[in-house]
Each structure stands twice: as structure tokens, then as C-alpha cells.
Design a protein around this motif. Structure first.
Motif, PDB file in Angstrom:
ATOM      1  N   ASP A 138       0.659  -0.906  -0.091  1.00 36.05           N
ATOM      2  CA  ASP A 138      -0.054  -0.084  -0.057  1.00 36.05           C
ATOM      3  C   ASP A 138       0.868   1.275  -0.010  1.00 36.05           C
ATOM      4  N   ASP A 139       0.449   2.250  -0.722  1.00 42.20           N
ATOM      5  CA  ASP A 139       1.621   3.315  -1.025  1.00 42.20           C
ATOM      6  C   ASP A 139       1.380   4.345   0.047  1.00 42.20           C
ATOM      7  N   ARG A 140       0.092   4.219   0.640  1.00 45.64           N
ATOM      8  CA  ARG A 140      -0.250   5.296   1.936  1.00 45.64           C
ATOM      9  C   ARG A 140       0.693   4.790   3.188  1.00 45.64           C
ATOM     10  N   ARG A 141       0.910   3.448   3.311  1.00 46.50           N
ATOM     11  CA  ARG A 141       1.602   2.789   4.376  1.00 46.50           C
ATOM     12  C   ARG A 141       2.986   3.325   4.047  1.00 46.50           C
ATOM     13  N   ILE A 142       3.370   3.034   2.881  1.00 39.36           N
ATOM     14  CA  ILE A 142       4.872   3.255   2.710  1.00 39.36           C
ATOM     15  C   ILE A 142       5.101   4.909   2.720  1.00 39.36           C
ATOM     16  N   LEU A 143       4.398   5.603   2.297  1.00 39.80           N
ATOM     17  CA  LEU A 143       4.575   7.168   2.392  1.00 39.80           C
ATOM     18  C   LEU A 143       4.785   7.427   3.746  1.00 39.80           C
ATOM     19  N   ASN A 144       3.830   6.891   4.705  1.00 41.69           N
ATOM     20  CA  ASN A 144       3.761   7.116   6.125  1.00 41.69           C
ATOM     21  C   ASN A 144       5.014   6.768   6.717  1.00 41.69           C
ATOM     22  N   GLY A 145       5.720   5.778   6.386  1.00 42.39           N
ATOM     23  CA  GLY A 145       6.988   5.262   6.650  1.00 42.39           C
ATOM     24  C   GLY A 145       8.177   6.300   6.388  1.00 42.39           C
ATOM     25  N   MET A 146       8.099   6.682   5.121  1.00 46.58           N
ATOM     26  CA  MET A 146       8.850   7.776   4.578  1.00 46.58           C
ATOM     27  C   MET A 146       8.866   9.125   5.546  1.00 46.58           C
ATOM     28  N   VAL A 147       7.575   9.651   5.506  1.00 46.53           N
ATOM     29  CA  VAL A 147       7.419  10.781   6.465  1.00 46.53           C
ATOM     30  C   VAL A 147       7.850  10.674   7.972  1.00 46.53           C
ATOM     31  N   SER A 148       7.472   9.520   8.381  1.00 48.26           N
ATOM     32  CA  SER A 148       8.057   9.220   9.784  1.00 48.26           C
ATOM     33  C   SER A 148       9.362   9.328  10.030  1.00 48.26           C
ATOM     34  N   LYS A 149      10.121   8.689   9.056  1.00 45.55           N
ATOM     35  CA  LYS A 149      11.531   8.768   9.120  1.00 45.55           C
ATOM     36  C   LYS A 149      12.235  10.171   8.883  1.00 45.55           C
ATOM     37  N   ILE A 150      11.840  10.913   8.139  1.00 46.87           N
ATOM     38  CA  ILE A 150      12.279  12.511   8.056  1.00 46.87           C
ATOM     39  C   ILE A 150      11.898  13.282   9.024  1.00 46.87           C
ATOM     40  N   ARG A 151      10.624  13.027   9.600  1.00 43.57           N
ATOM     41  CA  ARG A 151      10.303  13.832  10.811  1.00 43.57           C
ATOM     42  C   ARG A 151      10.944  13.510  11.942  1.00 43.57           C
ATOM     43  N   THR A 152      11.594  12.141  12.355  1.00 41.26           N
ATOM     44  CA  THR A 152      11.931  11.883  13.593  1.00 41.26           C
ATOM     45  C   THR A 152      13.302  11.725  13.469  1.00 41.26           C
ATOM     46  N   GLY A 153      14.245  11.508  12.055  1.00 39.89           N
ATOM     47  CA  GLY A 153      15.372  11.379  12.011  1.00 39.89           C
ATOM     48  C   GLY A 153      16.118   9.916  12.203  1.00 39.89           C
ATOM     49  N   ILE A 154      15.222   8.993  12.336  1.00 39.99           N
ATOM     50  CA  ILE A 154      15.677   7.760  12.787  1.00 39.99           C
ATOM     51  C   ILE A 154      16.400   6.868  11.662  1.00 39.99           C
ATOM     52  N   ALA A 155      17.127   5.711  12.198  1.00 38.80           N
ATOM     53  CA  ALA A 155      17.508   5.066  10.868  1.00 38.80           C
ATOM     54  C   ALA A 155      16.473   4.263  10.251  1.00 38.80           C
ATOM     55  N   TRP A 156      16.767   3.856   8.982  1.00 33.50           N
ATOM     56  CA  TRP A 156      15.938   3.134   8.110  1.00 33.50           C
ATOM     57  C   TRP A 156      15.420   1.741   9.044  1.00 33.50           C
ATOM     58  N   ARG A 157      16.627   1.241   9.695  1.00 30.95           N
ATOM     59  CA  ARG A 157      16.410  -0.117  10.143  1.00 30.95           C
ATOM     60  C   ARG A 157      15.444   0.012  11.588  1.00 30.95           C
ATOM     61  N   ASP A 158      15.301   1.077  12.000  1.00 26.40           N
ATOM     62  CA  ASP A 158      14.429   1.414  13.288  1.00 26.40           C
ATOM     63  C   ASP A 158      13.336   1.983  13.127  1.00 26.40           C
ATOM     64  N   LEU A 159      12.630   1.578  11.753  1.00 26.70           N
ATOM     65  CA  LEU A 159      11.303   2.047  11.576  1.00 26.70           C
ATOM     66  C   LEU A 159      10.272   1.215  12.209  1.00 26.70           C
ATOM     67  N   PRO A 160       9.375   1.687  12.811  1.00 24.47           N
ATOM     68  CA  PRO A 160       8.275   0.764  13.465  1.00 24.47           C
ATOM     69  C   PRO A 160       7.655  -0.330  12.558  1.00 24.47           C
ATOM     70  N   GLU A 161       7.318  -1.578  12.910  1.00 23.96           N
ATOM     71  CA  GLU A 161       7.038  -2.650  12.297  1.00 23.96           C
ATOM     72  C   GLU A 161       5.537  -2.262  11.465  1.00 23.96           C
ATOM     73  N   ARG A 162       4.771  -1.503  12.008  1.00 16.34           N
ATOM     74  CA  ARG A 162       3.404  -0.964  11.127  1.00 16.34           C
ATOM     75  C   ARG A 162       3.627  -0.603   9.837  1.00 16.34           C
ATOM     76  N   TYR A 163       5.053  -0.254   9.533  1.00 14.35           N
ATOM     77  CA  TYR A 163       5.059   0.191   8.060  1.00 14.35           C
ATOM     78  C   TYR A 163       5.665  -0.935   7.285  1.00 14.35           C
ATOM     79  N   GLY A 164       5.773  -2.159   7.721  1.00 19.43           N
ATOM     80  CA  GLY A 164       6.175  -3.329   6.908  1.00 19.43           C
ATOM     81  C   GLY A 164       7.712  -3.269   7.255  1.00 19.43           C
ATOM     82  N   PRO A 165       8.340  -4.154   6.442  1.00 20.53           N
ATOM     83  CA  PRO A 165       9.834  -4.385   6.306  1.00 20.53           C
ATOM     84  C   PRO A 165      10.478  -2.915   6.001  1.00 20.53           C
ATOM     85  N   TRP A 166      11.462  -2.684   6.824  1.00 16.41           N
ATOM     86  CA  TRP A 166      12.167  -1.317   6.490  1.00 16.41           C
ATOM     87  C   TRP A 166      12.820  -1.300   5.237  1.00 16.41           C
TER      88      TRP A 166
END
Length: 286
Positions: free
Chosen positions: A29-57
Motif C-alpha cells: 500500500d502506497d499510503r503505508r509506505i509514504l507514512n514510513g518515509m514521512v515518519s523517518k524524515i520527521r524523527t530522523g531515525i535510522a531506516w532499520r529502526d522504523l516501526p513494524e507497522r510500516y512493514g519491512p524497513w
């Protein structure tokens, strides 16, 4: 909806603009992937630390990197500008400025192995040594309502003067339907770093009115030359006071921790992150 994710309005606006392949297996789902990208640049976390709700990092990172290399977010940003222009929602009073961004130590590891062919990147990856250490510089042109029109990256120690014309040439507002893109602002405001006879002549050739204060080291030589030095450039103090809006635009962009500190190794990825954050600023105003 979790914190640092797209609102329903932003999701409905941005998700249809992401291109989809006509063949192949069904995508995540594009919406879920976009949410993962936005969450990453908002928080500055590493890609490997993305929450599991966005699927595989790795899926989120691969999609982001693919969009960055193809310039997807830059095209989405142009489509948002075109929609705003069709609605008469673009202020043609343009301000330009730059800001320095501290680069994390992980951003310096830009080596390529033999198994990974070198992508088309700047040789220095827009990173340089300055008094603050390893830094990058973001050059920005924005409209009168505080939304980015053009983005350009350079090493942190580089002066603004060589990038004045390239930044102005990146100002581009496409039109929906027929018609040439709008590439010429009604008025351009900049600080003393953009003051030079060459840049003023460039703006006059393009028919762009401008308000740029004259540098102190330019006033003395002009006066000593007498009538040969010419008249001082016109300057409207009232118009120049509007320049603070570009600083507020930088504040909004640096509200994204992934923009305020550069963690991306390549210029393409960091510029894509800036474009994605700019898309969110435009989506809020539509």
C-alpha cells in the motif's frame, strides 16, 4: 493515524500522485509506505529502526531510494504547484536564501564498492568542511506564502554567489493543460550575499524586478569612481521587510529532524527528503 504520519487530507492528495507500475506483482500500500518515509524524515531515525507497522524497513527504503533516483518527489512537488497556480494560490513575490545543515558522521561514508556501480551523484555529495564541521547548505527560493519553489544543495563552505543564477533558473511553476510553465517571478527579494552587478544584470535581462541591498564593500568603490560608477541600485525598505518569510520557511523545514541534521549519504536522497517535506508544506495550504 499515528503521530508523524500523513493526515487524511494529505494522504488523499499525495498518494494518487505517486506513479504506479502497470505490470508486476501487487505493491505494498502506497499510503503505508509514504507514512514510513514521512515518519523517518520527521524523527530522523535510522531506516532499520522504523516501526513494524510500516512493514519491512528495506521495502520502505528501497521505494524511497527508487523515487529519489527517478525524481518522483520533485515531480509531485511540481504537480502541487500547478494545482495551486490553477487556483490562483501562488504568490509571485519570491525570496531566496540559504541555510547550513550539520551532517551526521554517518553521512560521510559515501564510498562505493565494485559490486555497486556508482550512481550519478555530485563528486562531493554536497558535503564540505566549514567552521561547524561537516556541513551541507540548502539554497531555497519560496513564494510569498512560505512554500518552496526551488531547492538546490551545495557544500557547507561554498559561497552563495556562484549559485544565484542556477537557483533562479530552477523556479518553475507548471500549468495544468496548455501553456508554458511560469519561470519568471514578479519580484525577487534577497540579502546582500546575492548583491553583484552580474546577478542584477541577469535579473534585468529576464525582466525580473528585484530588491537586494547593496554590500558595504561595493558602495565605496562605486562612490570613488564618481559618475562612472553609476547610480546606486534601487532599494525598497518596505518590500525588503517581507524577507523574513523565507526564514520562517526554513524553520518549518527544520522541524523535520531528518532535514535539520543530514543523515543521508548521497545528494539525491537528501534532496528527495527536502522535496518530500516541501510537498507536505504545499499540501497543507491546498
Amino acid at each position: 493515524m499515528y503521530r508523524h504520519e500523513l493526515t487524511d487530507q494529505e494522504g488523499e492528495l499525495l498518494t494518487p500522485l505517486i506513479p504506479r507500475a502497470g505490470t508486476g506483482r501487487p505493491r505494498v500500500d502506497d499510503r503505508r509506505i509514504l507514512n514510513g518515509m514521512v515518519s523517518k524524515i520527521r524523527t530522523g531515525i535510522a531506516w532499520r529502526d522504523l516501526p513494524e507497522r510500516y512493514g519491512p524497513w528495506k521495502t520502505v527504503y528501497t521505494r524511497f531510494r527508487r523515487c529519489a533516483l527517478r525524481g518522483v518527489f520533485a515531480r509531485v512537488l511540481q504537480q502541487l504547484r500547478a494545482r495551486a497556480d490553477a487556483a490562483g494560490n501562488v504568490d509571485r513575490l519570491v525570496q531566496t536564501d540559504s541555510t547550513s545543515v550539520r551532517a551526521h558522521q554517518h553521512a560521510a561514508a559515501t564510498g562505493q564498492t565494485a559490486a555497486q556501480p556508482r550512481q550519478k551523484e555530485q563528486d562531493d555529495h554536497a558535503l564540505g568542511r566549514s567552521r561547524g564541521g561537516l556541513t551541507a547548505k540548502v539554497h531555497l527560493a519560496r513564494d510569498g506564502r512560505g512554500r518552496p519553489l526551488a531547492v538546490l544543495l551545495s557544500p557547507g563552505q561554498r559561497n552563495d554567489s556562484p549559485l544565484r543564477s542556477p537557483l533562479a533558473e530552477r523556479i518553475r511553476v507548471p500549468r495544468i493543460g496548455h501553456g508554458r510553465p511560469r519561470c519568471r517571478p514578479d519580484h525577487l527579494i534577497a540579502d546582500r550575499a546575492y548583491s553583484s552587478q552580474g546577478f542584477r544584470a541577469y535579473l534585468r535581462r529576464r525582466g525580473i524586478a528585484h530588491t537586494i541591498p547593496e554590500r558595504f564593500d561595493q558602495k565605496g568603490p562605486r562612490r570613488r569612481r564618481g559618475s562612472v560608477g553609476g547610480l546606486p541600485p534601487s532599494f525598497d525598505q518596505k518590500v525588503c521587510r517581507c524577507r523574513n518569510t523565507v526564514e520562517r520557511c526554513f524553520d518549518l523545514l527544520k522541524g523535520f529532524r531528518g532535514i535539520a541534521t543530514r543523515y543521508d549519504k548521497t545528494t539525491t536522497s537528501y534532496e528527495a527528503a527536502v522535496c518530500l517535506a516541501s510537498c507536505l508544506l504545499w499540501a497543507r495550504s491546498l
